[in-house]
Design a protein around this motif. Sequence first.
Motif, PDB file in Angstrom:
ATOM      1  N   ALA A   1       3.870 -26.569  44.791  1.00  0.00           N
ATOM      2  CA  ALA A   1       4.401 -26.968  45.857  1.00  0.00           C
ATOM      3  C   ALA A   1       4.261 -28.389  46.339  1.00  0.00           C
ATOM      4  O   ALA A   1       5.207 -28.935  46.980  1.00  0.00           O
ATOM      5  CB  ALA A   1       4.332 -25.726  47.042  1.00  0.00           C
ATOM      6  N   ARG A   2       3.003 -28.769  46.165  1.00  0.00           N
ATOM      7  CA  ARG A   2       2.694 -29.897  46.839  1.00  0.00           C
ATOM      8  C   ARG A   2       3.266 -31.012  45.876  1.00  0.00           C
ATOM      9  O   ARG A   2       3.974 -32.158  46.412  1.00  0.00           O
ATOM     10  CB  ARG A   2       1.162 -30.211  46.993  1.00  0.00           C
ATOM     11  CG  ARG A   2       0.433 -31.450  47.252  1.00  0.00           C
ATOM     12  CD  ARG A   2       0.906 -32.013  48.700  1.00  0.00           C
ATOM     13  NE  ARG A   2       0.529 -33.186  49.254  1.00  0.00           N
ATOM     14  CZ  ARG A   2       0.826 -34.060  50.038  1.00  0.00           C
ATOM     15  NH1 ARG A   2       2.022 -33.473  50.837  1.00  0.00           N
ATOM     16  NH2 ARG A   2       0.220 -35.109  50.285  1.00  0.00           N
ATOM     17  N   ALA A   3       3.156 -30.847  44.719  1.00  0.00           N
ATOM     18  CA  ALA A   3       4.005 -31.802  43.768  1.00  0.00           C
ATOM     19  C   ALA A   3       5.552 -31.968  44.434  1.00  0.00           C
ATOM     20  O   ALA A   3       5.843 -32.965  44.404  1.00  0.00           O
ATOM     21  CB  ALA A   3       3.838 -31.225  42.228  1.00  0.00           C
ATOM     22  N   GLY A   4       5.982 -30.710  44.456  1.00  0.00           N
ATOM     23  CA  GLY A   4       7.541 -30.690  44.798  1.00  0.00           C
ATOM     24  C   GLY A   4       7.844 -31.425  46.182  1.00  0.00           C
ATOM     25  O   GLY A   4       8.779 -32.321  46.209  1.00  0.00           O
ATOM     26  N   GLN A   5       6.740 -31.147  47.058  1.00  0.00           N
ATOM     27  CA  GLN A   5       6.811 -31.949  48.454  1.00  0.00           C
ATOM     28  C   GLN A   5       6.829 -33.370  48.014  1.00  0.00           C
ATOM     29  O   GLN A   5       7.594 -34.199  48.839  1.00  0.00           O
ATOM     30  CB  GLN A   5       5.961 -31.244  49.352  1.00  0.00           C
ATOM     31  CG  GLN A   5       5.925 -32.347  50.549  1.00  0.00           C
ATOM     32  CD  GLN A   5       4.566 -31.832  51.448  1.00  0.00           C
ATOM     33  OE1 GLN A   5       3.352 -31.972  51.056  1.00  0.00           O
ATOM     34  NE2 GLN A   5       4.732 -31.947  52.880  1.00  0.00           N
TER      35      GLN A   5
END
Length: 193
Positions: free
Chosen positions: A73-77
Amino acid sequence: MLLAQALRRGVSVDGQANAVRTICGHLDSWRQDGVAGPWWPEHLTFADFDADRLHHQHGPGRPSWCYGTVGIARAGQLAGIALGDEDTQRFYENALHRCLTDPAQLDQVTNTSLCHGWAGIYQTAFRAARDALGSDIHTTLTPLGKALSSRAQPGALKGLGLLEGDTGCALVLTTLATGEAPDTGWDTCLLID
């Protein structure tokens, strides 16, 4: 994360933005939608790829920086930020918030390590909250900080190492205590900064 972080800092080569979009597309193709929100498998097998579906994991695994929903999720953000795509950014921020507020996922966290424990979860959430469009992720920091600080004990981890030892946990406890991003930038190696 590396490609998105480079884009955020103005470092790019031809096709880099498309590569970030392609990787996000790959992540989206393996996303699972559960009661507590979207989640991603911890790993994929050849059988999964051959059948284009998961065979071994029927629910979210432990939320970790290294291979769990927290890190993905952090990568996608970061991808959404780098691409200037607020819809993508919001989607992944919502996924992260839902993961960080799901007792079933948090109950799977068994240690305070940076790699796949409370320290990594806290530091990733801390960095994500600073970049978030809304305040949902920020609201998770207090309970995550309490979970980390109540479990952290010197010598409880595998030695003094950064990823799985006391050093990584201690560095995150410094972030927790000061409420500030580390001046040293030590978490740059995790690509979550």
